[in-house]
Design an enzyme around this catalytic site. Structure first.
Site, PDB file in Angstrom:
ATOM      1  N   ASP A   1       0.774  -1.294   0.076  1.00 31.84           N
ATOM      2  CA  ASP A   1      -0.061   0.024   0.115  1.00 31.84           C
ATOM      3  C   ASP A   1       0.696   1.261   0.056  1.00 31.84           C
ATOM      4  O   ASP A   1       1.885   1.169   0.560  1.00 31.84           O
ATOM      5  CB  ASP A   1      -0.955  -0.129   1.143  1.00 31.84           C
ATOM      6  CG  ASP A   1      -2.068   0.934   1.036  1.00 31.84           C
ATOM      7  OD1 ASP A   1      -2.491   1.433  -0.156  1.00 31.84           O
ATOM      8  OD2 ASP A   1      -2.806   1.105   2.084  1.00 31.84           O
TER       9      ASP A   1
ATOM     10  N   ASN B   1     -10.886  -2.704  -5.392  1.00 35.19           N
ATOM     11  CA  ASN B   1     -10.281  -1.807  -6.353  1.00 35.19           C
ATOM     12  C   ASN B   1     -10.714  -1.458  -7.797  1.00 35.19           C
ATOM     13  O   ASN B   1     -10.499  -0.613  -8.333  1.00 35.19           O
ATOM     14  CB  ASN B   1      -8.651  -2.268  -6.129  1.00 35.19           C
ATOM     15  CG  ASN B   1      -7.971  -2.252  -5.198  1.00 35.19           C
ATOM     16  OD1 ASN B   1      -6.857  -2.859  -4.940  1.00 35.19           O
ATOM     17  ND2 ASN B   1      -8.208  -0.978  -4.455  1.00 35.19           N
TER      18      ASN B   1
END
Ligand code: IPE
Ligand code: IPE
Ligand code: MG
Length: 247
Positions: free
Chosen positions: A21, A69
């Site tokens: 991330d 996502n």
């Protein structure tokens, strides 16, 4: 100083899972678009796999794209898909040279056809490699994975291939995408966020969790060893007392 020297090679996690991330923030911090961050993430992937392999980790699983996502802007999703295709192609010779067996988890049938093809090709080319299993979580969501497992188990009960009494934890394990992987021992998340984001919920039941502020594009071999050293300083009690463990 070589951090690797501080690692106890007898107590290395078998399976390390990473939530990669911070690409967007890394790029924003440089006045660039989020996609620039994704483009600069490959070195971190390489370094992590190399480090894991050097110390004898059996399996490394990388969260590359979640079911959630898909909600990102189309431009970003498209860029991530083409990066995936290009990176897999580019890394294949290294995978072969380093004995990396590539695997995937997730609803990969949702990926663009050309991405599915490259992924399947790389999986099949590397299938006899034995140094380390590198799993890409792509269009992966743990809740979806569990729903699928329940559906497949239920089908077997309805078809009388399985009875209710026979269903146990192993039945669930065997119906998850990760059926062929060892338990997750250590989960690393970069970028300072402290959450699981629908990653390997069942599989992380007893994993040690490690969070670092380092943004994924900056993550290097030494950071990976930091996580391993931290892991080795923990006492995994699995419900027992400390005395029982040290006995
Ligand atoms: C991780 O970085 C990559 C993916 C989720 C595909 P992000 O894109 O989430 O970066 P941040 O969290 O916005 O900085
Ligand atoms: C999790 O990161 C998914 C991947 C790393 C592929 P996100 O950046 O999408 O997670 P949230 O939405 O901030 O929790
Ligand atoms: Mg993020």
């Amino acid at each position: 100083m070589d951090k690797k020297l501080h690692i106890n090679l007898e107590r290395v996690p078998k399976h390390v899972a990473i939530i990669m991330d911070g690409n967007g923030r890394w790029a924003k911090g440089r006045g660039m678009s989020r996609i620039f961050g994704h483009k600069n993430a490959l070195t971190a992937v390489r370094e992590s796999v190399k480090a894991a392999s050097k110390i004898g980790v059996n399996a490394i699983t990388l969260y590359a794209f979640s079911t959630e996502n898909w909600k990102r802007p189309k431009l970003e999703v498209d860029a991530l898909m083409s990066l995936l295709i290009n990176s897999l192609k580019k890394e294949l010779p290294d995978f072969m040279q380093n004995g990396v067996k590539v695997n995937s988890i997730g609803s990969t049938d949702q990926l663009p056809k050309n991405a599915q093809k490259v992924l399947n090709d790389v999986i099949s080319e590397t299938k006899n490699n034995t140094e380390i299993i590198l799993t890409f979580a792509l269009s992966y969501g743990a809740r979806e994975e569990i729903v699928n497992a329940i559906k497949n188990i239920s089908k077997k009960v309805v078809n009388k291939e399985l009875t209710l009494e026979k269903i146990d934890e192993n039945t669930i394990n065997n119906h998850l995408y990760t059926f062929n992987l060892p338990e997750v021992d250590l989960m690393i998340r970069t970028s300072g966020e402290q959450r699981i984001s629908n990653f390997l919920l069942w599989q992380m039941a007893y994993a040690e969790l490690y969070f670092t502020d380092v943004l994924w594009p900056d993550f290097r071999e030494a950071h990976f060893y930091d996580a391993i050293i931290d892991y080795q300083n923990r006492e995994r009690r699995f419900g027992k007392t400390s005395e029982q463990i040290t006995e």
